[in-house]
Write an enzyme that holds these catalytic residues in place. Structure first.
Site, PDB file in Angstrom:
ATOM      1  N   LYS A  11     -75.142  64.129  62.529  1.00 14.85           N
ATOM      2  CA  LYS A  11     -74.361  64.092  63.766  1.00 14.85           C
ATOM      3  C   LYS A  11     -73.271  65.173  63.741  1.00 14.85           C
ATOM      4  O   LYS A  11     -72.973  65.748  62.696  1.00 14.85           O
ATOM      5  CB  LYS A  11     -73.758  62.698  63.934  1.00 14.85           C
ATOM      6  CG  LYS A  11     -74.791  61.577  64.102  1.00 14.85           C
ATOM      7  CD  LYS A  11     -74.081  60.238  64.296  1.00 14.85           C
ATOM      8  CE  LYS A  11     -75.074  59.113  64.559  1.00 14.85           C
ATOM      9  NZ  LYS A  11     -74.364  57.838  64.860  1.00 14.85           N
ATOM     10  N   TYR A  51     -80.538  57.342  73.199  1.00 17.72           N
ATOM     11  CA  TYR A  51     -79.732  56.128  73.028  1.00 17.72           C
ATOM     12  C   TYR A  51     -79.908  55.138  74.180  1.00 17.72           C
ATOM     13  O   TYR A  51     -79.010  54.339  74.454  1.00 17.72           O
ATOM     14  CB  TYR A  51     -78.263  56.506  72.869  1.00 17.72           C
ATOM     15  CG  TYR A  51     -77.905  57.018  71.488  1.00 17.72           C
ATOM     16  CD1 TYR A  51     -78.115  56.235  70.347  1.00 17.72           C
ATOM     17  CD2 TYR A  51     -77.333  58.277  71.305  1.00 17.72           C
ATOM     18  CE1 TYR A  51     -77.788  56.691  69.081  1.00 17.72           C
ATOM     19  CE2 TYR A  51     -76.999  58.747  70.034  1.00 17.72           C
ATOM     20  CZ  TYR A  51     -77.223  57.941  68.931  1.00 17.72           C
ATOM     21  OH  TYR A  51     -76.887  58.390  67.674  1.00 17.72           O
ATOM     22  N   ASN A 118     -70.315  58.374  62.089  1.00 16.62           N
ATOM     23  CA  ASN A 118     -70.885  57.908  60.821  1.00 16.62           C
ATOM     24  C   ASN A 118     -71.958  58.847  60.254  1.00 16.62           C
ATOM     25  O   ASN A 118     -72.859  58.421  59.553  1.00 16.62           O
ATOM     26  CB  ASN A 118     -71.417  56.477  60.978  1.00 16.62           C
ATOM     27  CG  ASN A 118     -72.390  56.359  62.137  1.00 16.62           C
ATOM     28  OD1 ASN A 118     -72.869  57.375  62.658  1.00 16.62           O
ATOM     29  ND2 ASN A 118     -72.708  55.142  62.537  1.00 16.62           N
ATOM     30  N   HIS A 121     -77.891  59.723  61.892  1.00 16.29           N
ATOM     31  CA  HIS A 121     -78.764  58.807  62.623  1.00 16.29           C
ATOM     32  C   HIS A 121     -80.104  58.760  61.910  1.00 16.29           C
ATOM     33  O   HIS A 121     -80.587  59.786  61.426  1.00 16.29           O
ATOM     34  CB  HIS A 121     -79.010  59.293  64.062  1.00 16.29           C
ATOM     35  CG  HIS A 121     -80.160  58.590  64.726  1.00 16.29           C
ATOM     36  ND1 HIS A 121     -80.012  57.359  65.331  1.00 16.29           N
ATOM     37  CD2 HIS A 121     -81.489  58.911  64.809  1.00 16.29           C
ATOM     38  CE1 HIS A 121     -81.198  56.970  65.769  1.00 16.29           C
ATOM     39  NE2 HIS A 121     -82.106  57.878  65.473  1.00 16.29           N
ATOM     40  N   GLU A 132     -88.381  58.979  69.410  1.00 11.59           N
ATOM     41  CA  GLU A 132     -87.302  59.931  69.126  1.00 11.59           C
ATOM     42  C   GLU A 132     -87.857  61.291  68.692  1.00 11.59           C
ATOM     43  O   GLU A 132     -87.310  62.334  69.070  1.00 11.59           O
ATOM     44  CB  GLU A 132     -86.383  59.354  68.044  1.00 11.59           C
ATOM     45  CG  GLU A 132     -85.621  58.117  68.538  1.00 11.59           C
ATOM     46  CD  GLU A 132     -84.883  57.385  67.423  1.00 11.59           C
ATOM     47  OE1 GLU A 132     -84.904  57.852  66.253  1.00 11.59           O
ATOM     48  OE2 GLU A 132     -84.287  56.327  67.718  1.00 11.59           O
TER      49      GLU A 132
HETATM   50  P1  IDP Z   1     -77.259  52.839  63.845  1.00 18.09           P
HETATM   51  O1  IDP Z   1     -76.869  54.287  64.027  1.00 18.09           O
HETATM   52  O2  IDP Z   1     -76.788  52.312  62.520  1.00 18.09           O
HETATM   53  O3  IDP Z   1     -78.714  52.581  64.118  1.00 18.09           O
HETATM   54  P2  IDP Z   1     -76.729  51.627  66.433  1.00 18.09           P
HETATM   55  O4  IDP Z   1     -76.408  50.183  66.622  1.00 18.09           O
HETATM   56  O5  IDP Z   1     -78.079  52.105  66.854  1.00 18.09           O
HETATM   57  O6  IDP Z   1     -76.418  51.997  64.926  1.00 18.09           O
HETATM   58  O7  IDP Z   1     -75.616  52.434  67.249  1.00 18.09           O
HETATM   59  C1  IDP Z   1     -75.769  53.807  67.506  1.00 18.09           C
HETATM   60  C2  IDP Z   1     -74.458  54.498  67.162  1.00 18.09           C
HETATM   61  O8  IDP Z   1     -73.433  54.040  68.056  1.00 18.09           O
HETATM   62  C3  IDP Z   1     -73.903  54.179  65.776  1.00 18.09           C
HETATM   63  O9  IDP Z   1     -74.461  54.985  64.754  1.00 18.09           O
HETATM   64  C4  IDP Z   1     -72.433  54.453  65.968  1.00 18.09           C
HETATM   65  O10 IDP Z   1     -72.163  55.861  65.959  1.00 18.09           O
HETATM   66  C5  IDP Z   1     -72.204  53.918  67.359  1.00 18.09           C
HETATM   67  N1  IDP Z   1     -71.820  52.492  67.385  1.00 18.09           N
HETATM   68  C6  IDP Z   1     -72.637  51.434  67.239  1.00 18.09           C
HETATM   69  N2  IDP Z   1     -71.967  50.273  67.358  1.00 18.09           N
HETATM   70  C7  IDP Z   1     -70.680  50.600  67.604  1.00 18.09           C
HETATM   71  C8  IDP Z   1     -69.492  49.823  67.836  1.00 18.09           C
HETATM   72  O11 IDP Z   1     -69.489  48.593  67.841  1.00 18.09           O
HETATM   73  N3  IDP Z   1     -68.343  50.544  68.035  1.00 18.09           N
HETATM   74  C9  IDP Z   1     -68.313  51.893  68.044  1.00 18.09           C
HETATM   75  N4  IDP Z   1     -69.396  52.658  67.842  1.00 18.09           N
HETATM   76  C10 IDP Z   1     -70.574  52.029  67.623  1.00 18.09           C
HETATM   77 MG    MG Z   2     -79.737  52.816  65.933  1.00 13.33          MG
END
Ligand code: IDP
Ligand code: MG
Length: 140
Positions: A11, A51, A118, A121, A132
């Site tokens: 990212k 997304y 984070n 992805h 994707e």
């Molecule tokens: P993942 O990347 O671990 O699969 P997902 O639930 O698919 O997590 O969420 C996509 C991205 O959205 C996450 O990687 C993170 O950057 C962001 N995200 C997910 N949940 C939250 C939240 O509760 N608060 C803020 N950002 C979030």
């Molecule tokens: Mg995800």
């Protein structure tokens, strides 16, 4: 055992911090093969599609803005059970809670932003991976 492919993104936070090589090193050290690799700045339309499952959530627009804010490194990786395996390498979504030893646990932290930055992805299922990969690497 079926050989899987997964879509991995370094990212904008990870790319800007110079962590692309470290992420790719961990993928290769684990034994997965790089099938495709490209640096690009994502367009908003692709991100809405990527997304789609998160549309309507409070972090959706911040997530799209963040992901469009700079260059990413997109990769397709390959290997038996690499979808599950890369998710294990990446660690939990929340980088504060992600375990040490994982990419997010070792290299990520909370920066107080509306969306969690984070670093990586990774696709979460074979269906997501196929969808994707078609968005990011339509030529594959
Ligand atoms: P993942 O990347 O671990 O699969 P997902 O639930 O698919 O997590 O969420 C996509 C991205 O959205 C996450 O990687 C993170 O950057 C962001 N995200 C997910 N949940 C939250 C939240 O509760 N608060 C803020 N950002 C979030
Ligand atoms: Mg995800």
């Amino acid at each position: 055992m079926t050989i899987e492919r997964s879509l991995v993104l370094v990212k904008p936070d990870g790319f800007a911090r110079g962590l692309t090589g470290e992420v790719l090193r961990r993928i290769e050290a684990k034994g997965y093969r790089l099938v495709a690799l490209q640096v690009m700045t994502p367009d908003v339309e692709s991100l809405h599609s990527h997304y789609a499952e998160h549309q309507g959530k409070p972090f959706f627009e911040p997530l799209v803005d963040f992901m469009a804010s700079g260059a990413v490194a997109a990769a397709v990786i390959e290997g038996e059970r690499c979808i599950e395996g890369f998710r294990a390498l990446a660690g939990a979504t929340d980088p504060t809670a992600a375990l040490p030893g994982t990419i997010r646990g070792d290299l990520g932290r909370d920066w107080g932003t509306p969306v969690q930055q984070n670093i990586v992805h990774g696709s979460d299922s074979p269906e997501s991976a196929a969808r994707e990969i078609d968005i990011w690497f339509p030529e594959l």
